[in-house]
Scaffold this motif. Structure first.
Motif, short mmCIF file in Angstrom:
data_model
loop_
_atom_site.label_atom_id
_atom_site.label_comp_id
_atom_site.label_asym_id
_atom_site.label_seq_id
_atom_site.Cartn_x
_atom_site.Cartn_y
_atom_site.Cartn_z
N LYS A 1 0.84 -1.20 0.00
CA LYS A 1 0.00 0.00 0.00
C LYS A 1 0.88 1.25 0.00
O LYS A 1 0.66 2.19 -0.77
CB LYS A 1 -0.90 -0.03 1.24
CG LYS A 1 -2.04 0.91 1.18
CD LYS A 1 -2.99 0.67 2.35
CE LYS A 1 -3.84 1.91 2.53
NZ LYS A 1 -4.08 2.24 3.90
N ASP A 2 1.93 1.23 0.86
CA ASP A 2 2.84 2.38 0.98
C ASP A 2 3.50 2.74 -0.35
O ASP A 2 3.75 3.91 -0.62
CB ASP A 2 3.94 2.09 2.01
CG ASP A 2 3.38 2.11 3.42
OD1 ASP A 2 2.23 2.56 3.59
OD2 ASP A 2 4.10 1.67 4.35
N ILE A 3 3.86 1.73 -1.15
CA ILE A 3 4.57 2.05 -2.40
C ILE A 3 3.59 2.31 -3.55
O ILE A 3 3.99 2.50 -4.69
CB ILE A 3 5.59 0.95 -2.79
CG1 ILE A 3 4.88 -0.37 -3.15
CG2 ILE A 3 6.64 0.76 -1.70
CD1 ILE A 3 5.81 -1.38 -3.80
N GLY A 4 2.31 2.27 -3.26
CA GLY A 4 1.30 2.61 -4.29
C GLY A 4 0.91 1.44 -5.17
O GLY A 4 0.46 1.62 -6.30
N GLU B 1 14.78 -6.35 -8.75
CA GLU B 1 15.58 -5.91 -7.59
C GLU B 1 15.07 -4.57 -7.06
O GLU B 1 15.03 -4.34 -5.86
CB GLU B 1 17.07 -5.84 -7.97
CG GLU B 1 17.75 -7.19 -7.96
CD GLU B 1 17.29 -8.12 -6.82
OE1 GLU B 1 17.40 -7.71 -5.64
OE2 GLU B 1 16.80 -9.22 -7.09
N LYS B 2 14.69 -3.69 -8.00
CA LYS B 2 14.17 -2.38 -7.58
C LYS B 2 12.89 -2.55 -6.75
O LYS B 2 12.71 -1.92 -5.71
CB LYS B 2 13.84 -1.56 -8.84
CG LYS B 2 14.45 -0.16 -8.82
CD LYS B 2 14.38 0.45 -10.17
CE LYS B 2 13.39 1.60 -10.20
NZ LYS B 2 13.28 2.21 -11.53
N MET B 3 12.02 -3.43 -7.22
CA MET B 3 10.78 -3.69 -6.49
C MET B 3 11.10 -4.32 -5.12
O MET B 3 10.49 -3.97 -4.10
CB MET B 3 9.88 -4.61 -7.31
CG MET B 3 8.61 -5.02 -6.64
SD MET B 3 7.49 -3.63 -6.29
CE MET B 3 6.47 -3.63 -7.76
N ALA B 4 12.07 -5.23 -5.11
CA ALA B 4 12.45 -5.89 -3.84
C ALA B 4 12.93 -4.85 -2.84
O ALA B 4 12.58 -4.90 -1.65
CB ALA B 4 13.52 -6.94 -4.11
N GLY C 1 11.49 -3.53 0.80
CA GLY C 1 12.38 -3.73 1.95
C GLY C 1 12.81 -5.17 2.15
O GLY C 1 13.05 -5.61 3.28
N LEU C 2 12.93 -5.92 1.02
CA LEU C 2 13.33 -7.32 1.15
C LEU C 2 14.84 -7.44 1.19
O LEU C 2 15.54 -6.71 0.49
CB LEU C 2 12.79 -8.15 -0.03
CG LEU C 2 11.29 -8.07 -0.27
CD1 LEU C 2 10.91 -8.82 -1.53
CD2 LEU C 2 10.55 -8.66 0.93
N GLY C 3 15.32 -8.39 1.96
CA GLY C 3 16.76 -8.63 2.04
C GLY C 3 17.25 -9.30 0.77
O GLY C 3 16.44 -9.80 -0.01
N GLY C 4 18.56 -9.29 0.56
CA GLY C 4 19.11 -9.71 -0.73
C GLY C 4 19.50 -11.16 -0.92
O GLY C 4 19.31 -11.71 -1.98
N ARG D 1 5.52 -3.30 -15.69
CA ARG D 1 5.42 -4.72 -16.06
C ARG D 1 5.80 -5.66 -14.92
O ARG D 1 5.83 -6.85 -15.07
CB ARG D 1 6.26 -5.01 -17.31
CG ARG D 1 7.57 -4.45 -17.25
CD ARG D 1 8.28 -4.09 -18.50
NE ARG D 1 9.56 -3.61 -18.04
CZ ARG D 1 10.64 -4.36 -18.01
NH1 ARG D 1 10.61 -5.59 -18.44
NH2 ARG D 1 11.76 -3.86 -17.55
N VAL D 2 6.10 -5.08 -13.76
CA VAL D 2 6.45 -5.91 -12.60
C VAL D 2 5.17 -6.24 -11.83
O VAL D 2 4.39 -5.36 -11.51
CB VAL D 2 7.43 -5.17 -11.66
CG1 VAL D 2 7.82 -6.06 -10.49
CG2 VAL D 2 8.65 -4.71 -12.41
N ARG D 3 5.00 -7.54 -11.55
CA ARG D 3 3.80 -7.95 -10.80
C ARG D 3 4.25 -8.60 -9.50
O ARG D 3 5.27 -9.28 -9.46
CB ARG D 3 3.05 -8.97 -11.64
CG ARG D 3 1.58 -9.05 -11.32
CD ARG D 3 0.87 -10.05 -12.20
NE ARG D 3 1.24 -11.41 -11.82
CZ ARG D 3 1.02 -12.47 -12.58
NH1 ARG D 3 0.45 -12.34 -13.76
NH2 ARG D 3 1.36 -13.68 -12.18
#
Ligand code: V4E
Length: 206
Positions: A20-23, A162-165, A169-172, A127-129
């Motif tokens: 929600k925060d990232i829209g 990676e940008k979406m991750a 706030g996902l770890g790598g 195009r990222v889902r």
């Protein structure tokens, strides 16, 4: 045919808030049943080929490559509902007739409720889902996914993932177990051991 570039992630209790925060907006949710088939001695899955029937459509997934936490899978579909030509219908019917001869049997069957999200703003990330999957054997997993046409470079898809991750706030580092890995671990331990031994599932995908 298309290539799926994807990264799985652990669905924690904050994920809906982060989306929600990232829209991100929810495209809706739907339910589907998967049946995966193989021979009794795991001919297909030991080669990392995954043949499934999803709601009447035959699909075959095979790896194209994998790095530390992003996978790319090529997927070929034979959608029962949208078969266009008589020839396609014949191939589909013919394939179903071969199944007993090929000695393929169902080794996993489960239902998933999937909620799909995309970013509201159009543009590079359009195009990222993001899919949140709840399987009926009490396992929940998230997936960031980009579909790329066969033959097209996947590097930019990986960057978008990676940008979406990062936005989420996902770890790598660590790979997250998919539904199938957890299913086999719980319900088909012999099959799972064989796949571990063949390095189909590896030490870096836990
Ligand atoms: C087990 C497996 C595959 C079948 C399941 O694919 P998955 O993408 O997890 O399922 P789902 O329901 O999200 O499919 P979608 O709707 O995205 O098409 S495909 C490849 N594998 C093997 C595999 C592997 N060897 N290693 C890891 C880490 N994951 C999967």
């Amino acid at each position: 045919m298309h290539v799926e570039v994807e990264r799985k992630f652990v669905c924690d209790s904050h994920i809906l808030e982060k989306l929600k925060d990232i829209g991100a907006v929810c495209l809706g949710h739907y339910e589907f049943k998967d049946q995966y088939l193989d021979t009794a001695d795991f001919t297909l899955t030991l080669k990392n080929f995954w043949l499934r029937k999803r709601e009447g459509s035959w699909e075959l997934k095979r790896p194209t490559s994998s790095n530390s936490n992003t996978e790319t899978w090529s997927q070929q579909n034979t959608p029962a509902d949208s078969l266009q030509t008589e020839q396609e219908k014949d191939v589909h019917a013919e394939f179903e007739k071969w199944l007993p001869d090929m000695k393929l049997e169902c080794f996993a069957e489960y239902t998933t409720v999937r909620c799909s999200y995309v970013l509201e703003c159009e543009g590079e990330d359009g195009r990222v889902r993001v899919d949140l999957d709840q399987a009926d054997f009490d396992y929940c997993v998230g997936e960031i996914e980009v579909l790329v046409s066969e033959g097209v470079e996947t590097a930019s898809a990986m960057q978008s993932i990676e940008k979406m991750a990062q936005k989420l706030g996902l770890g790598g580092e660590q790979k997250t177990q998919g539904k199938m890995e957890v299913y086999l671990q719980r319900f088909r331990p012999d099959h799972y051991s064989a796949l571990l031994k063949a390095h189909v599932f590896g030490s870096n995908c836990n």
